[in-house]
Design an enzyme around this catalytic site. Structure first.
Site, PDB file in Angstrom:
ATOM      1  CE  LYS A  77      59.681 -17.177  30.699  1.00  0.00           C
ATOM      2  NZ  LYS A  77      59.205 -18.184  29.805  1.00  0.00           N
ATOM      3  N   GLY A  78      60.954 -11.920  33.030  1.00  0.00           N
ATOM      4  CA  GLY A  78      60.382 -11.490  34.402  1.00  0.00           C
ATOM      5  C   GLY A  78      61.408 -10.589  35.310  1.00  0.00           C
ATOM      6  N   GLY A 114      74.819 -11.956  32.170  1.00  0.00           N
ATOM      7  CA  GLY A 114      75.359 -10.854  31.307  1.00  0.00           C
ATOM      8  C   GLY A 114      74.984  -9.234  31.603  1.00  0.00           C
ATOM      9  CG  ASP A 140      74.968 -12.240  22.909  1.00  0.00           C
ATOM     10  OD1 ASP A 140      74.738 -13.191  22.117  1.00  0.00           O
ATOM     11  OD2 ASP A 140      73.810 -11.814  23.589  1.00  0.00           O
ATOM     12  NE  ARG A 184      69.840 -10.363  23.367  1.00  0.00           N
ATOM     13  CZ  ARG A 184      69.483 -10.785  24.556  1.00  0.00           C
ATOM     14  NH1 ARG A 184      69.809  -9.873  25.548  1.00  0.00           N
ATOM     15  NH2 ARG A 184      69.114 -11.965  24.809  1.00  0.00           N
ATOM     16  CD  GLU A 235      70.578 -13.060  17.584  1.00  0.00           C
ATOM     17  OE1 GLU A 235      69.829 -13.850  17.224  1.00  0.00           O
ATOM     18  OE2 GLU A 235      70.886 -12.598  18.550  1.00  0.00           O
ATOM     19  CD  GLN A 284      74.908 -19.633  17.034  1.00  0.00           C
ATOM     20  OE1 GLN A 284      75.774 -18.287  16.926  1.00  0.00           O
ATOM     21  NE2 GLN A 284      73.565 -19.267  16.886  1.00  0.00           N
TER      22      GLN A 284
HETATM   23  O1  F6P Z   1      72.103 -13.154  24.700  1.00  0.00           O
HETATM   24  C1  F6P Z   1      72.237 -14.566  24.265  1.00  0.00           C
HETATM   25  C2  F6P Z   1      71.329 -14.862  23.012  1.00  0.00           C
HETATM   26  O2  F6P Z   1      71.340 -15.917  22.893  1.00  0.00           O
HETATM   27  C3  F6P Z   1      71.230 -14.050  22.057  1.00  0.00           C
HETATM   28  O3  F6P Z   1      72.402 -14.096  21.098  1.00  0.00           O
HETATM   29  C4  F6P Z   1      69.964 -14.264  21.327  1.00  0.00           C
HETATM   30  O4  F6P Z   1      69.539 -13.166  20.463  1.00  0.00           O
HETATM   31  C5  F6P Z   1      68.909 -14.437  22.652  1.00  0.00           C
HETATM   32  O5  F6P Z   1      69.851 -14.828  23.642  1.00  0.00           O
HETATM   33  C6  F6P Z   1      67.886 -15.701  22.301  1.00  0.00           C
HETATM   34  O6  F6P Z   1      67.289 -15.398  23.578  1.00  0.00           O
HETATM   35  P1  F6P Z   1      66.140 -16.784  23.901  1.00  0.00           P
HETATM   36  O7  F6P Z   1      66.908 -17.810  24.341  1.00  0.00           O
HETATM   37  O8  F6P Z   1      65.307 -16.197  24.933  1.00  0.00           O
HETATM   38  O9  F6P Z   1      65.596 -17.173  22.709  1.00  0.00           O
END
Ligand code: F6P
Length: 359
Positions: A77-78, A114, A140, A184, A235, A284
């Protein structure tokens, strides 16, 4: 000529990051270079003083290779170009990062990230004249121009093991088990783990589904004499009316989550079967890397240092045709890799009689 290089992890963590760092440290040491780990990705470069530490081969005892997460810390983030400030405004703080990078005096930096991180880091590198090479990581597996990314294999193994664990309890209680996995906007984890784990139904965001078809498949399984069924849901699969299932956290961030409960309830309503839902979530990301992730991570870490040695920047290491290669980072960002309908795993799933929601 001796060099001073940096390495950082950016975006969500995954298994295998420490193996990349370890490999880069070993390779740098052989070349007689110094290597510095930047802590918490770009966040560490926004601190005064910037947060970084010298890495030595001796820091990498036998355990670090096996350890999940990242010893450097990370942030997802950020965005430094629109950094959220305490008063609710956004500020471009990219200049601070570039300045701090220069203060450390690095000749080049290896960014393990990523596609989202690469877009930001590349922009920073271009604005600041920073020599950058990228190493792709994401559970992902959606980064373009590479067949795989660090962390994907481990995430798939965890999801497959979850199916292995759900199957006996499903069979003991005559139940339909729904497993929601991450990924994602790409269905790679669901598709791969679903095939490996013997799922009856695999739902991925790339394929529009009909509940009627899913429920027919479950009923057919039961009529055929099997007392349980396994369903994997990615998801980012939407509701039948096209809505995303998201969770909003207290800090306002939104993430996918919860579609498994929706699908589970619809299966229960439509088939009368007793249904239970498991959302695998961050499990995961967190485990020990598989052998495959450790190998790819090691090969990527070495290659990233070799690219710096050759003066090849703005490149990402990639896995293609059983070898490590390098590609322009901009091409990798542009070629977002979702599941293609031509993917041989899609054909495999259908040929195994697995319902993808549209058949
Ligand atoms: O991009 C990796 C990932 O684990 C996605 O599969 C998932 O939607 C997201 O990051 C979760 O993000 P956070 O760790 O911010 O909850």
């Amino acid at each position: 000529m001796s060099k001073k290089i940096g390495i950082l992890t950016s975006g969500g963590d995954c298994a295998g990051l420490n193996a990349v760092i370890r490999a880069a440290v070993h390779r740098s040491d052989l070349l007689g270079w110094e290597i510095y780990g930047i802590e918490d990705g770009t966040y560490g470069l926004l601190q005064d003083p910037p947060r970084y530490k010298k890495l030595e081969v001796s820091d990498f005892d036998g355990y670090v290779l096996r350890r999940g997460g990242t010893i450097l810390g990370t942030t997802n983030k950020g965005n430094p170009f629109a950094y959220p400030m305490p008063d609710g405004s956004e500020k471009d703080r990219s200049g601070e990062i570039i300045e701090n990078f220069k203060k450390i005096g690095l000749d080049a930096v290896i960014c393990i990230g990523g596609d989202g991180s690469f877009a930001i880091l590349r922009e920073l590198a271009q604005r600041g004249g920073i020599n950058m090479v990228g190493v792709p990581k994401t559970i992902d597996n959606d980064i373009g121009c590479t067949e795989t990314s660090v962390g994907f294999d481990t995430a798939v193994s965890v999801a497959t093991e979850a199916l292995d664990r759900l199957q006996p309890t499903a069979a003991s209680h005559d139940r339909v088990m729904v497993l929601e996995v991450m990924g994602r906007d790409a269905g790679h984890i669901a598709l791969t783990a679903g095939i490996a784990g013997g799922a009856d139904v695999i739902l991925i965001p790339e394929v529009a589904y009909s509940m009627e078809k899913i429920n027919k498949k479950i009923k057919d399984v039961m009529v055929g004499g099997r007392n349980f069924a396994l369903v994997v849901v990615s998801e980012a699969v939407k509701t039948e009316s096209g809505d995303k299932y998201m969770v909003e956290y207290t800090d306002g961030q939104k993430r996918y989550g919860g579609i498994g409960n929706y699908i589970g309830a619809k299966i229960s309503e439509g088939t009368g079967a007793e249904t239970r839902v498991t959302n695998l979530g961050h499990v995961q990301r967190g485990s020990q890397p598989t052998y495959n992730d450790r190998l790819i991570a090691s090969a990527f870490g070495v290659k990233a240092v070799d690219l710096i040695k050759e003066g090849k920047f703005d490149r990402m290491v990639a896995w293609k045709n059983r070898a490590v290669v390098d590609v322009p980072i901009k091409d990798a960002i542009a070629a977002y890799q979702e599941v293609s309908m031509e993917d041989s795993l899609v054909h495999t799933a259908r040929a195994l009689g697995i319902c993808l929601g549209d058949n």
